[in-house]
Design a protein around this motif. Structure first.
Motif, PDB file in Angstrom:
ATOM      1  N   UNK A  86      41.896  52.987  42.239  1.00  0.00           N
ATOM      2  CA  UNK A  86      41.946  52.319  43.541  1.00  0.00           C
ATOM      3  C   UNK A  86      40.930  51.178  43.620  1.00  0.00           C
ATOM      4  N   UNK A  87      39.738  51.404  43.105  1.00  0.00           N
ATOM      5  CA  UNK A  87      38.721  50.347  43.109  1.00  0.00           C
ATOM      6  C   UNK A  87      39.148  49.170  42.238  1.00  0.00           C
ATOM      7  N   UNK A  88      39.804  49.466  41.125  1.00  0.00           N
ATOM      8  CA  UNK A  88      40.317  48.380  40.280  1.00  0.00           C
ATOM      9  C   UNK A  88      41.332  47.527  41.050  1.00  0.00           C
ATOM     10  N   UNK A  89      42.218  48.180  41.794  1.00  0.00           N
ATOM     11  CA  UNK A  89      43.227  47.442  42.566  1.00  0.00           C
ATOM     12  C   UNK A  89      42.570  46.544  43.609  1.00  0.00           C
ATOM     13  N   UNK A  90      41.515  47.041  44.243  1.00  0.00           N
ATOM     14  CA  UNK A  90      40.812  46.226  45.240  1.00  0.00           C
ATOM     15  C   UNK A  90      40.074  45.071  44.573  1.00  0.00           C
ATOM     16  N   UNK A  91      39.517  45.322  43.400  1.00  0.00           N
ATOM     17  CA  UNK A  91      38.849  44.243  42.664  1.00  0.00           C
ATOM     18  C   UNK A  91      39.851  43.166  42.262  1.00  0.00           C
ATOM     19  N   UNK A  92      41.033  43.573  41.820  1.00  0.00           N
ATOM     20  CA  UNK A  92      42.075  42.601  41.466  1.00  0.00           C
ATOM     21  C   UNK A  92      42.476  41.781  42.699  1.00  0.00           C
ATOM     22  N   UNK A  93      42.578  42.448  43.856  1.00  0.00           N
ATOM     23  CA  UNK A  93      42.922  41.729  45.079  1.00  0.00           C
ATOM     24  C   UNK A  93      41.867  40.681  45.414  1.00  0.00           C
ATOM     25  N   UNK A  94      40.596  41.039  45.261  1.00  0.00           N
ATOM     26  CA  UNK A  94      39.503  40.117  45.556  1.00  0.00           C
ATOM     27  C   UNK A  94      39.544  38.884  44.659  1.00  0.00           C
ATOM     28  N   UNK A  95      39.951  39.072  43.414  1.00  0.00           N
ATOM     29  CA  UNK A  95      39.942  37.964  42.454  1.00  0.00           C
ATOM     30  C   UNK A  95      41.158  37.051  42.571  1.00  0.00           C
ATOM     31  N   UNK A  96      42.096  37.410  43.449  1.00  0.00           N
ATOM     32  CA  UNK A  96      43.199  36.511  43.752  1.00  0.00           C
ATOM     33  C   UNK A  96      43.990  36.084  42.542  1.00  0.00           C
ATOM     34  N   UNK A  97      44.075  34.753  42.340  1.00  0.00           N
ATOM     35  CA  UNK A  97      44.893  34.222  41.246  1.00  0.00           C
ATOM     36  C   UNK A  97      44.079  33.955  39.982  1.00  0.00           C
ATOM     37  N   UNK A  98      42.930  34.608  39.843  1.00  0.00           N
ATOM     38  CA  UNK A  98      42.136  34.464  38.623  1.00  0.00           C
ATOM     39  C   UNK A  98      42.985  34.820  37.410  1.00  0.00           C
ATOM     40  N   UNK A  99      42.898  34.013  36.382  1.00  0.00           N
ATOM     41  CA  UNK A  99      43.773  34.173  35.222  1.00  0.00           C
ATOM     42  C   UNK A  99      43.605  35.542  34.552  1.00  0.00           C
ATOM     43  N   UNK A 100      42.366  35.958  34.372  1.00  0.00           N
ATOM     44  CA  UNK A 100      42.107  37.249  33.736  1.00  0.00           C
ATOM     45  C   UNK A 100      41.214  38.058  34.666  1.00  0.00           C
ATOM     46  N   UNK A 101      41.851  38.929  35.437  1.00  0.00           N
ATOM     47  CA  UNK A 101      41.112  39.707  36.429  1.00  0.00           C
ATOM     48  C   UNK A 101      40.311  40.818  35.753  1.00  0.00           C
ATOM     49  N   UNK A 102      39.084  41.038  36.257  1.00  0.00           N
ATOM     50  CA  UNK A 102      38.215  42.092  35.737  1.00  0.00           C
ATOM     51  C   UNK A 102      38.414  43.377  36.539  1.00  0.00           C
ATOM     52  N   UNK A 103      38.421  44.532  35.880  1.00  0.00           N
ATOM     53  CA  UNK A 103      38.415  45.792  36.632  1.00  0.00           C
ATOM     54  C   UNK A 103      37.109  45.939  37.412  1.00  0.00           C
ATOM     55  N   UNK A 104      37.069  46.885  38.306  1.00  0.00           N
ATOM     56  CA  UNK A 104      35.967  46.992  39.275  1.00  0.00           C
ATOM     57  C   UNK A 104      34.589  47.020  38.613  1.00  0.00           C
ATOM     58  N   UNK A 105      34.384  47.886  37.629  1.00  0.00           N
ATOM     59  CA  UNK A 105      33.047  48.005  37.028  1.00  0.00           C
ATOM     60  C   UNK A 105      32.627  46.716  36.331  1.00  0.00           C
ATOM     61  N   UNK A 106      33.548  46.096  35.602  1.00  0.00           N
ATOM     62  CA  UNK A 106      33.227  44.837  34.932  1.00  0.00           C
ATOM     63  C   UNK A 106      32.955  43.736  35.949  1.00  0.00           C
ATOM     64  N   UNK A 107      33.706  43.756  37.020  1.00  0.00           N
ATOM     65  CA  UNK A 107      33.526  42.751  38.076  1.00  0.00           C
ATOM     66  C   UNK A 107      32.147  42.894  38.713  1.00  0.00           C
ATOM     67  N   UNK A 108      31.731  44.124  38.995  1.00  0.00           N
ATOM     68  CA  UNK A 108      30.394  44.351  39.557  1.00  0.00           C
ATOM     69  C   UNK A 108      29.304  43.938  38.581  1.00  0.00           C
ATOM     70  N   UNK A 109      29.489  44.261  37.293  1.00  0.00           N
ATOM     71  CA  UNK A 109      28.509  43.850  36.283  1.00  0.00           C
ATOM     72  C   UNK A 109      28.411  42.327  36.215  1.00  0.00           C
ATOM     73  N   UNK A 110      29.541  41.676  36.359  1.00  0.00           N
ATOM     74  CA  UNK A 110      29.558  40.212  36.343  1.00  0.00           C
ATOM     75  C   UNK A 110      28.754  39.657  37.512  1.00  0.00           C
ATOM     76  N   UNK A 111      28.891  40.289  38.671  1.00  0.00           N
ATOM     77  CA  UNK A 111      28.115  39.848  39.837  1.00  0.00           C
ATOM     78  C   UNK A 111      26.623  40.097  39.627  1.00  0.00           C
TER      79      UNK A 111
END
Length: 375
Positions: A305-330
């Protein structure tokens, strides 16, 4: 807008429905709520009888109902005397707007148009109307359906919006309402009965709701018309802020509302997360999931579920990050979270200095040489 997370929630509901009340439903129930599929129970109420007939004829969902009626506060309500005979709003500049002028210019065409075409110009008063002498209240309409649990309420009737909202505030807690979408005015006076933003906001906060989204609409004056945002005469790209859609919700991830959160079912909490996601607030949905991970874990895979929300946040980003990777990126302060910047700005082409520029450069060099500072 993605609906994948809301679909996950909908598929996880086993005991509860998602119950929606739409007051001012011309055009039909917002399609995003149909994500709940068979779990959706909805009622739409509108003053346009012809529009309600059209919606009933087109509706395929067995649990979506439409009712033609004016919605008001009824005389037996304790606050009725406060609103009776009072104007819904004052100092309304709409008749000075370019949208109103366009409606005037097209008035003959609008009169000959279908009910749908009239509604596109917000001329619902020209359609076949319900009996204004026999209004209903939201409470009465839900009592007839035997509904005592409501998840989301929308009120947009271009008139007695605040009156209708006030008529149901005593029921928001018993109904366990999670969120409301309300049309508010940025024009008006200071009377507490006017449907202004400040009156609406005060009422909602007094009843435990937090403003989570505000979508303002601007209208240009006819003295200098702006370009319309849509293909109908309404809001414009320029002009004064006129109205807005305000979304209020329970803030169940806050420390202050933990007692309320624990009084609600797991499915009720999940429906609030779905509302956040469908209203383009995936961050608030993720906050709920993190706060009540154990409770949501009884319904679905929280990491998914968190991955789906992270994908939603990233919109049309070419390569969307799953939730944990997205948080690490931030946490790594990635440039992704900032506006794009040109790291190597091209130099401007050389040009001859003007006389004034040469004199300034000479004066600067003289001061550098004889000031003794070297700076």
């Amino acid at each position: 807008m993605t609906t994948e997370f809301a679909k996950l929630v909908a598929d996880s509901l086993t005991h509860e429905h998602f119950t929606l009340v739409d007051v001012g439903c011309s055009g039909g129930i917002d399609p995003k709520w149909r994500t709940f599929g068979d779990r959706l129970h909805a009622i739409g109420i509108d003053a346009s009888a012809s529009e309600c007939r059209r919606l009933v004829a087109a509706e395929l969902h067995p649990n979506i109902h439409y009712r033609p009626a004016f919605v008001r506060m009824l005389p037996d309500h304790p606050a009725y005397s406060e609103f009776w005979g009072k104007p819904f709003s004052t100092r309304d500049p709409f008749k000075r707007s370019s949208a109103y002028r366009t409606v005037q210019l097209l008035s003959e065409q609008i009169k000959k148009g279908t009910s749908e075409e009239k509604l596109l110009f917000n001329e619902w008063g020209q359609t076949e109307l319900a009996n204004e002498a026999e209004p209903i209240s939201i409470e009465a309409a839900l009592a007839e359906l035997k509904w005592d649990d409501v998840d989301f309420i929308k009120i947009d009737i271009d008139s007695a919006d605040l009156e209708v909202l006030t008529s149901i505030v005593r029921s928001l807690t018993p109904w366990k309402v999670l969120s409301l979408k309300l049309e508010v005015n940025f024009f008006g006076g200071v009377a507490p009965t006017e449907g202004t933003f400040h009156n609406t906001d005060r009422l909602m906060r007094a009843n435990g709701f937090t403003l989570v989204a505000l979508d303002p609409r601007t209208y240009s004056m006819s003295a200098l018309p702006g370009r319309y945002v849509n293909t109908v005469a309404a809001q414009t790209h320029t002009g004064r802020v006129f109205q807005a859609d305000a979304i209020y919700a329970l803030d169940l991830a806050s420390e202050e509302d933990q007692r309320l959160a624990h009084s609600l079912s797991d499915e009720k909490l999940a429906k609030l997360a779905a509302i956040f996601s469908l209203c383009d607030q995936p961050d608030s949905a993720a906050e709920l999931l993190m706060r009540f991970r154990d409770r949501f874990g009884r319904m679905f895979d929280v990491d998914r579920a968190l991955d789906l929300l992270a994908f939603q946040t990233q919109g049309d980003r070419a390569k969307k990050r799953p939730y944990k990777d997205y948080l690490n990126e931030f946490e790594a302060d990635s440039l992704y979270f900032y506006p794009r910047r040109e790291l190597h700005m091209p130099r401007p082409p050389p040009r001859a200095l003007t006389l004034v520029e040469r004199l300034r450069a000479g004066w600067y060099a003289f001061n550098q040489k004889y000031s003794g500072t070297g700076t």
